[in-house]
Design a protein around this motif. Structure first.
Motif: not given
Length: 108
Positions: A5-6, A8-18
């Motif tokens: 889960i962490f 997955f959320f790390s991937w989402i945050v990275h996608a939003i920031l990039s």
């Protein structure tokens, strides 16, 4: 389970920031492709205009008309004019002027 889960959320945050970097690189790619397209279209227009001016120059047959007009000159003047290559110079100047006139029709 908690680790996935962490991640997955790390991937989402990275996608939003990039996302802004993705937009910037996409716009740069698009500008590059549009610039190449602009120059390719311009090159095709130049080829078309050159074909038109070449056919007009051949249809007008200016060098033949100059030769026909020079027949009436006295032989000494005729030989001097041919030696100085005036008919070729007039033909080159006329061809350049006609090509410049036709190139002004280009849309850009």
């Amino acid at each position: 389970m908690l680790d996935s889960i962490f991640s997955f959320f790390s991937w989402i945050v990275h996608a939003i920031l990039s996302f802004p970097e993705l937009i910037t690189s996409g716009i740069a790619y698009l500008i590059g492709k549009l610039t190449v397209l602009y120059w390719e279209i311009k090159l095709e227009f130049i080829k078309m205009v050159w074909g038109i001016s070449k056919s007009l120059i051949q249809d007008l047959n200016l060098s033949g008309k100059i030769r026909d007009a020079m027949v009436d000159l006295p032989p000494a003047v005729y030989q001097t004019v041919l030696f100085c290559r005036f008919p070729e110079a007039i033909n080159i100047i006329f061809s350049g002027a006609l090509t410049k006139f036709i190139l002004r029709w280009m849309p850009f």
